[in-house]
Scaffold this active site. Structure first.
Site, PDB file in Angstrom:
ATOM      1  N   CYS A   2      20.823  -6.263 -25.775  1.00  0.00           N
ATOM      2  CA  CYS A   2      20.917  -7.563 -25.142  1.00  0.00           C
ATOM      3  C   CYS A   2      22.362  -8.055 -25.190  1.00  0.00           C
ATOM      4  O   CYS A   2      23.222  -7.440 -25.792  1.00  0.00           O
ATOM      5  CB  CYS A   2      19.988  -8.549 -25.830  1.00  0.00           C
ATOM      6  SG  CYS A   2      18.316  -7.933 -26.077  1.00  0.00           S
ATOM      7  N   ARG A  27      23.825  -5.588 -20.055  1.00  0.00           N
ATOM      8  CA  ARG A  27      23.234  -5.249 -21.345  1.00  0.00           C
ATOM      9  C   ARG A  27      21.769  -5.657 -21.437  1.00  0.00           C
ATOM     10  O   ARG A  27      21.093  -5.321 -22.415  1.00  0.00           O
ATOM     11  CB  ARG A  27      24.010  -5.929 -22.474  1.00  0.00           C
ATOM     12  CG  ARG A  27      25.311  -5.228 -22.803  1.00  0.00           C
ATOM     13  CD  ARG A  27      26.045  -5.954 -23.914  1.00  0.00           C
ATOM     14  NE  ARG A  27      27.118  -5.113 -24.442  1.00  0.00           N
ATOM     15  CZ  ARG A  27      27.053  -4.394 -25.542  1.00  0.00           C
ATOM     16  NH1 ARG A  27      25.953  -4.384 -26.244  1.00  0.00           N
ATOM     17  NH2 ARG A  27      28.075  -3.676 -25.952  1.00  0.00           N
ATOM     18  N   TRP A  75      17.021  -7.755 -23.087  1.00  0.00           N
ATOM     19  CA  TRP A  75      16.318  -6.516 -22.747  1.00  0.00           C
ATOM     20  C   TRP A  75      15.155  -6.429 -23.715  1.00  0.00           C
ATOM     21  O   TRP A  75      15.347  -6.305 -24.925  1.00  0.00           O
ATOM     22  CB  TRP A  75      17.259  -5.315 -22.889  1.00  0.00           C
ATOM     23  CG  TRP A  75      16.665  -4.025 -22.446  1.00  0.00           C
ATOM     24  CD1 TRP A  75      16.634  -3.519 -21.178  1.00  0.00           C
ATOM     25  CD2 TRP A  75      16.020  -3.044 -23.286  1.00  0.00           C
ATOM     26  NE1 TRP A  75      16.014  -2.295 -21.173  1.00  0.00           N
ATOM     27  CE2 TRP A  75      15.618  -1.972 -22.443  1.00  0.00           C
ATOM     28  CE3 TRP A  75      15.732  -2.971 -24.638  1.00  0.00           C
ATOM     29  CZ2 TRP A  75      14.968  -0.856 -22.926  1.00  0.00           C
ATOM     30  CZ3 TRP A  75      15.072  -1.859 -25.129  1.00  0.00           C
ATOM     31  CH2 TRP A  75      14.699  -0.815 -24.271  1.00  0.00           C
ATOM     32  N   ASN A 101      20.380  -9.760 -31.237  1.00  0.00           N
ATOM     33  CA  ASN A 101      20.271  -8.394 -30.737  1.00  0.00           C
ATOM     34  C   ASN A 101      19.821  -7.506 -31.890  1.00  0.00           C
ATOM     35  O   ASN A 101      20.290  -7.679 -33.014  1.00  0.00           O
ATOM     36  CB  ASN A 101      21.615  -7.874 -30.224  1.00  0.00           C
ATOM     37  CG  ASN A 101      22.070  -8.574 -28.972  1.00  0.00           C
ATOM     38  OD1 ASN A 101      21.325  -9.323 -28.353  1.00  0.00           O
ATOM     39  ND2 ASN A 101      23.321  -8.342 -28.588  1.00  0.00           N
ATOM     40  N   GLY A 102      18.967  -6.530 -31.608  1.00  0.00           N
ATOM     41  CA  GLY A 102      18.496  -5.637 -32.647  1.00  0.00           C
ATOM     42  C   GLY A 102      16.994  -5.757 -32.828  1.00  0.00           C
ATOM     43  O   GLY A 102      16.300  -6.361 -32.001  1.00  0.00           O
ATOM     44  N   GLU A 482      22.645  16.540 -16.320  1.00  0.00           N
ATOM     45  CA  GLU A 482      23.221  15.225 -16.099  1.00  0.00           C
ATOM     46  C   GLU A 482      22.920  14.705 -14.694  1.00  0.00           C
ATOM     47  O   GLU A 482      22.612  13.524 -14.507  1.00  0.00           O
ATOM     48  CB  GLU A 482      24.734  15.275 -16.345  1.00  0.00           C
ATOM     49  CG  GLU A 482      25.491  14.011 -15.966  1.00  0.00           C
ATOM     50  CD  GLU A 482      25.044  12.781 -16.740  1.00  0.00           C
ATOM     51  OE1 GLU A 482      25.460  11.673 -16.333  1.00  0.00           O
ATOM     52  OE2 GLU A 482      24.295  12.887 -17.734  1.00  0.00           O
ATOM     53  N   LYS A 486      20.967  11.277 -13.690  1.00  0.00           N
ATOM     54  CA  LYS A 486      21.536  10.256 -12.814  1.00  0.00           C
ATOM     55  C   LYS A 486      20.555   9.880 -11.708  1.00  0.00           C
ATOM     56  O   LYS A 486      20.371   8.703 -11.400  1.00  0.00           O
ATOM     57  CB  LYS A 486      22.837  10.764 -12.170  1.00  0.00           C
ATOM     58  CG  LYS A 486      24.024  10.738 -13.059  1.00  0.00           C
ATOM     59  CD  LYS A 486      24.472   9.308 -13.356  1.00  0.00           C
ATOM     60  CE  LYS A 486      25.130   9.232 -14.710  1.00  0.00           C
ATOM     61  NZ  LYS A 486      24.229   9.321 -15.839  1.00  0.00           N
ATOM     62  N   GLU A 489      17.588   7.876 -13.166  1.00  0.00           N
ATOM     63  CA  GLU A 489      18.013   6.568 -13.672  1.00  0.00           C
ATOM     64  C   GLU A 489      18.167   5.548 -12.557  1.00  0.00           C
ATOM     65  O   GLU A 489      17.734   4.399 -12.694  1.00  0.00           O
ATOM     66  CB  GLU A 489      19.373   6.695 -14.384  1.00  0.00           C
ATOM     67  CG  GLU A 489      19.325   7.229 -15.793  1.00  0.00           C
ATOM     68  CD  GLU A 489      20.712   7.275 -16.403  1.00  0.00           C
ATOM     69  OE1 GLU A 489      20.868   6.868 -17.552  1.00  0.00           O
ATOM     70  OE2 GLU A 489      21.655   7.733 -15.718  1.00  0.00           O
ATOM     71  N   HIS A 505      10.025  32.115 -15.082  1.00  0.00           N
ATOM     72  CA  HIS A 505       9.208  31.996 -16.283  1.00  0.00           C
ATOM     73  C   HIS A 505       8.344  30.732 -16.266  1.00  0.00           C
ATOM     74  O   HIS A 505       7.928  30.260 -17.329  1.00  0.00           O
ATOM     75  CB  HIS A 505      10.089  32.024 -17.536  1.00  0.00           C
ATOM     76  CG  HIS A 505      10.828  33.316 -17.708  1.00  0.00           C
ATOM     77  ND1 HIS A 505      10.206  34.481 -18.100  1.00  0.00           N
ATOM     78  CD2 HIS A 505      12.130  33.629 -17.498  1.00  0.00           C
ATOM     79  CE1 HIS A 505      11.102  35.457 -18.143  1.00  0.00           C
ATOM     80  NE2 HIS A 505      12.279  34.967 -17.787  1.00  0.00           N
ATOM     81  N   LYS A 600      22.672  -1.080 -20.782  1.00  0.00           N
ATOM     82  CA  LYS A 600      23.857  -0.251 -20.914  1.00  0.00           C
ATOM     83  C   LYS A 600      24.045   0.330 -22.305  1.00  0.00           C
ATOM     84  O   LYS A 600      24.208   1.528 -22.474  1.00  0.00           O
ATOM     85  CB  LYS A 600      25.092  -1.077 -20.530  1.00  0.00           C
ATOM     86  CG  LYS A 600      26.410  -0.312 -20.614  1.00  0.00           C
ATOM     87  CD  LYS A 600      26.452   0.806 -19.592  1.00  0.00           C
ATOM     88  CE  LYS A 600      27.777   1.527 -19.579  1.00  0.00           C
ATOM     89  NZ  LYS A 600      27.764   2.675 -18.664  1.00  0.00           N
TER      90      LYS A 600
END
Length: 605
Positions: A2, A27, A75, A101-102, A482, A486, A489, A505, A600
């Site tokens: 956050c 954030r 968040w 935050n946390g 990656e 992307k 996301e 396989h 983020k």
């Protein structure tokens, strides 16, 4: 994850806090809130709203005046997004307000105890527990009230607290979640990220874990949660407010993709040593004897940083001939790994605050390991806790989806691999070859970005896919991973990455016209092997988009990228796939800078 911002001074506080929240919205963006007061005010005034900061701003009344305040953009962890669950949280007597935050790990236990004592809760959050603990403390000073409450909680926090009876101060504390003080002229700021501060001051103090601070308009002091005074000297941040603007682009993601040539130039600048065909990495604190004693390298990161670590591990093995591998820090810290004194551990994080990576660093340090940091944010927790390290100098990255920081991190690993290689067995000729390749990167990145119009058209062709497969072999596989991340996301299209050698396989069963495959096909010693994989897919009527150094006959479309040295090619081959993800998301109307369910900087577990 956050965002926190606070201010105490003489200016009207609400506009300052709302501006800070806008800069921190990357954030967290499911709800937001603000509480203000002043020495002349009667109590605290609060406004909260589910949704974006603009929704909060629309609710703030015209006569919402004060000179002290704290604000938060959320968040969600505990409790769904709602007005009630938005921060700040206020005590039942309306005297204490907290932003946090946390995660408080023992919140359920504390909540049950407080409920039994008659406390009524208005939200589902863990943070509200902390608010009531502060309010119920019998201490006379706000600092002592906060300290009392923190002794009872277990978990991570970055908090800011205001109290109606102490309108001349803000008390803040940190344990595992960043808190930065901004030092102004007869005014003070606090935030979870310097992005909220740089338009007002570039003088900052970053709190350490277990540290608290009291902010008054003309002064600040820092101390431990046990009350011992600490010495904190402000440092000057290198970024200005303009670094956080869009600069004429429609989104931060687009801006940051197009900043990559300049960003790579920054990470190279001043570090190349042509005389000895190596590089200077001043932050390493690793002499030649120590470098030669390294028997293994273990790279730890999460998400995009982990993928950069996969590329870095390959470079270190190829150039330095040291066994190296990468592992998600979130897994490493829980599997009771054997910590080897001859292993160099490298922690990778854009923010330098990623909780899983930070926790892994702390565990490694506890066991006597040597830990290097590869981070972007100067002075961040991982940078401070590591024995030494390398800054990647990507500049501020605001979009939730990482692009330029990923690229700069891979370049930083190339520098580290070259440095270790030249100390060990890499020849002068090979060192010179890698340096020439590194110097080509900015111009080659620019050439790739000039293909944006073509990549946009390709993205429109593939935007209707419900799922996509990404494949690569050896150097190409981390690029595929990656690129897959992307796409999902930012576009929300399901994507899966797989080694091209593993197709037969199992994953070959998925191939059909409705499942496009993106293939990473570098022009190296595995070119024909990769082409054989394309044959397998085409034989089953699969659509293929190749990223290659030359047109691929079996591919329906090919994005051609410039050729560099084999070891450095992965740095370039992911860049067009950043644009592919971007334009796919754009075609689908996604909120590109703020993907759903993501934030983020992951500063919670």
């Amino acid at each position: 994850m956050c965002g926190i911002v606070g201010y105490i001074g003489k200016r009207d506080v609400a506009p300052l806090l709302l501006e800070g929240l806008q800069r921190l919205e990357y954030r967290g963006y499911d709800s937001a809130g603000i509480v203000i007061t002043s020495p002349k005010a009667a109590g605290l005034k609060m406004v909260k709203a589910k949704g974006r900061v603009r929704d909060l701003e629309a609710r703030v009344p015209a006569r919402f005046k004060g000179t002290t305040g704290i604000a938060h953009t959320r968040w969600a962890t505990h409790g769904a997004p709602s007005d009630e669950n938005a921060h700040p949280h206020m005590s039942g007597d309306d005297k204490v307000a907290v932003v946090h935050n946390g995660i408080i790990d023992n919140a359920a236990e504390l909540r049950a105890k407080l409920t039994a004592e008659g406390v009524g809760f208005l939200s589902e959050t863990d943070t509200e527990v902390l608010t009531h603990l502060i309010a119920r403390s019998q201490q006379t000073d706000l600092e002592d009230k906060v300290r009392d409450a923190l002794r009872l909680v277990e978990g991570t926090y970055g908090i800011a607290v205001v109290h109606a009876d102490f309108p001349d101060r803000i008390v803040v504390a940190r344990n595992g979640s960043p808190v930065v003080l901004g030092i102004g002229d007869k005014e003070m700021f606090v935030a979870s990220d310097i992005a909220a501060l740089v338009s007002h001051t570039r003088q900052v103090v970053t709190l350490d874990d277990g540290e608290m601070a009291t902010l008054k308009a003309d002064d600040f002091r820092t101390y431990t949660t046990e009350g011992t005074r600490t010495t904190a000297s402000p440092t000057t941040v290198e970024y200005e407010a303009a670094s956080y603007d869009m600069g004429g682009h429609d989104t931060y993601m687009h801006k940051e993709i197009f900043e990559q040539a300049d960003a790579v130039d920054r990470v190279l600048r001043g570090r190349i040593d042509d005389r000895f065909s190596t590089v200077h990495l001043g932050g390493l604190n690793l002499d030649a004897r120590e470098a030669r004693s390294v028997r293994r390298v273990k790279i730890l990161g999460c998400g995009t940083s982990y993928h950069a670590g996969l590329i870095g591990a390959q470079m270190i093995e190829e150039l330095a001939r040291i066994p190296a591998d990468a592992e998600p820090a979130s897994e490493f810290r829980y599997r009771n790994a054997v910590v080897d004194p001859d292993t160099l551990y490298i922690a990778v994080s854009q923010s330098g605050e990623t909780y899983d990576v930070l926790a892994a660093v702390q565990e490694l340090k506890r066991k006597g390991a040597r830990v290097f940091g590869v981070v972007n944010v100067v002075g961040s927790a991982i940078a401070r806790e590591s024995d030494a390290g390398v800054y990647v100098h990507a500049g501020p990255e605001v979009c939730v989806v990482s692009t330029k920081c990923f690229t700069n991190t891979t370049v930083a690993f190339a520098l580290l691999a070259l440095h270790l290689g030249r100390i060990r067995d890499l020849s002068v000729a090979d060192g010179k070859r890698i340096i020439e390749g590194l110097r080509k990167l900015p111009a080659q990145i620019t050439a790739i970005l000039e293909q944006e119009a073509e990549i946009e058209e390709i993205a429109k062709e593939y935007a209707d896919a419900r799922s996509m497969m990404f494949i690569g072999r050896v150097r190409g596989y981390p690029v595929a991973r990656e690129a897959s991340l992307k796409l999902k996301e930012v576009s929300y299209i399901h994507a899966e990455a797989y080694p091209a050698s593993e197709l037969k396989h199992g994953p070959l069963a998925l191939i059909e016209p409705a499942l496009p495959t993106v293939a990473i096909v570098p022009d190296d010693d595995l070119l024909e092997k990769n082409r054989a994989a394309l044959e397998e897919i085409k034989a089953r009527s699969g659509r293929i988009l190749a990223v290659a150094h030359q047109e691929q006959e079996k591919a329906d479309r090919t994005i051609v990228v410039p050729k560099n040295e084999d070891e450095l090619d992965p740095i370039l081959m992911g860049i067009p796939l950043q644009l592919l993800a971007y334009h796919t998301a754009l075609a689908l109307g996604r909120d590109i800078d703020k993907p759903r369910n993501l934030a983020k900087s992951v500063t919670v577990e």
